[in-house]
Write a protein that holds these residues in place. Structure first.
Motif, PDB file in Angstrom:
ATOM      1  N   MET A  17       0.812  -1.202   0.000  1.00  0.00           N
ATOM      2  CA  MET A  17       0.000   0.000   0.000  1.00  0.00           C
ATOM      3  C   MET A  17       0.854   1.265   0.000  1.00  0.00           C
ATOM      4  SD  MET A  17      -3.626  -0.204   1.569  1.00  0.00           S
ATOM      5  CE  MET A  17      -3.785  -0.762   3.224  1.00  0.00           C
ATOM      6  N   ALA A  21       0.813   3.342  -3.183  1.00  0.00           N
ATOM      7  CA  ALA A  21      -0.462   3.906  -3.643  1.00  0.00           C
ATOM      8  C   ALA A  21      -0.382   5.425  -3.745  1.00  0.00           C
ATOM      9  CB  ALA A  21      -1.574   3.518  -2.677  1.00  0.00           C
ATOM     10  N   GLN A  22      -1.128   5.953  -4.689  1.00  0.00           N
ATOM     11  CA  GLN A  22      -1.221   7.393  -4.889  1.00  0.00           C
ATOM     12  C   GLN A  22      -1.794   8.057  -3.641  1.00  0.00           C
ATOM     13  OE1 GLN A  22      -1.003   8.891  -8.226  1.00  0.00           O
ATOM     14  NE2 GLN A  22      -1.512  10.946  -7.606  1.00  0.00           N
ATOM     15  N   ALA A  31      -2.787   5.652   1.583  1.00  0.00           N
ATOM     16  CA  ALA A  31      -3.584   4.428   1.548  1.00  0.00           C
ATOM     17  C   ALA A  31      -3.851   3.852   2.937  1.00  0.00           C
ATOM     18  CB  ALA A  31      -2.880   3.384   0.686  1.00  0.00           C
ATOM     19  N   TYR A  56      -9.575   4.225   1.334  1.00  0.00           N
ATOM     20  CA  TYR A  56      -8.802   3.702   0.204  1.00  0.00           C
ATOM     21  C   TYR A  56      -9.123   2.226   0.029  1.00  0.00           C
ATOM     22  CZ  TYR A  56      -4.953   2.435  -2.844  1.00  0.00           C
ATOM     23  OH  TYR A  56      -4.213   1.987  -3.905  1.00  0.00           O
ATOM     24  N   ALA A 116      -7.780  -0.972  -1.950  1.00  0.00           N
ATOM     25  CA  ALA A 116      -6.624  -1.458  -2.700  1.00  0.00           C
ATOM     26  C   ALA A 116      -7.035  -2.159  -4.000  1.00  0.00           C
ATOM     27  CB  ALA A 116      -5.803  -2.402  -1.827  1.00  0.00           C
ATOM     28  N   LYS A 146      -7.541   0.604  -6.258  1.00  0.00           N
ATOM     29  CA  LYS A 146      -6.478   1.624  -6.177  1.00  0.00           C
ATOM     30  C   LYS A 146      -7.096   3.013  -6.238  1.00  0.00           C
ATOM     31  CE  LYS A 146      -3.016  -1.410  -8.083  1.00  0.00           C
ATOM     32  NZ  LYS A 146      -2.132  -1.724  -9.171  1.00  0.00           N
ATOM     33  N   SER A 147      -8.197   3.187  -5.475  1.00  0.00           N
ATOM     34  CA  SER A 147      -8.940   4.449  -5.492  1.00  0.00           C
ATOM     35  C   SER A 147      -9.399   4.828  -4.093  1.00  0.00           C
ATOM     36  CB  SER A 147     -10.179   4.328  -6.387  1.00  0.00           C
ATOM     37  OG  SER A 147      -9.816   4.069  -7.716  1.00  0.00           O
TER      38      SER A 147
END
Length: 122
Positions: free
Chosen positions: A1, A4-5, A27, A78, A80, A83-84
């Protein structure tokens, strides 16, 4: 994680936060949270602590004078798998610009309005 963005929220207007104050969520959640949970959830509202259990209930706390804000107003989570980041209205408070019945995928340039506060997703 960790790859992640990150999600950046910038206050456009608020009684509790200065204009252009940015909050960075990752995340795992909000790194400066007093809730100290790395569960991918960020709870936002005016209530700091559950008086009965003495547990911290929100990661980001607005002042009790923030008009229209509920004790636990909304959740950013978040996921996973996607991925949002998603926003979910917790059903407390008044003055929410749009009532969100289901979680929605947060995207750049969304404006989140609640009570007298407005944040920009970027």
């Amino acid at each position: 994680m960790k790859s992640a963005q990150k999600l950046k929220l910038t206050f456009l207007e608020s009684q509790s936060f200065s204009q252009n104050t940015a909050i960075i969520i990752n995340a795992c959640g909000y790194p400066y949270s007093r809730r100290k949970a790395s569960d991918g959830k960020v709870f936002v509202g005016v209530r700091d602590m559950n008086v009965e259990t003495r547990q911290i209930v929100n990661d980001i706390v607005f002042s009790k004078g923030e008009l229209g804000m509920g004790n636990r107003h909304f959740l950013i989570q978040y996921l996973a798998e996607d991925k949002s980041y998603y926003l979910k209205d917790m059903g407390e408070g008044t003055g929410t610009f749009i009532q969100v019945e289901k979680s929605i995928n947060l995207q750049n340039d969304f404006i989140i309005s609640f009570g007298c506060s407005h944040m920009l997703v970027n």
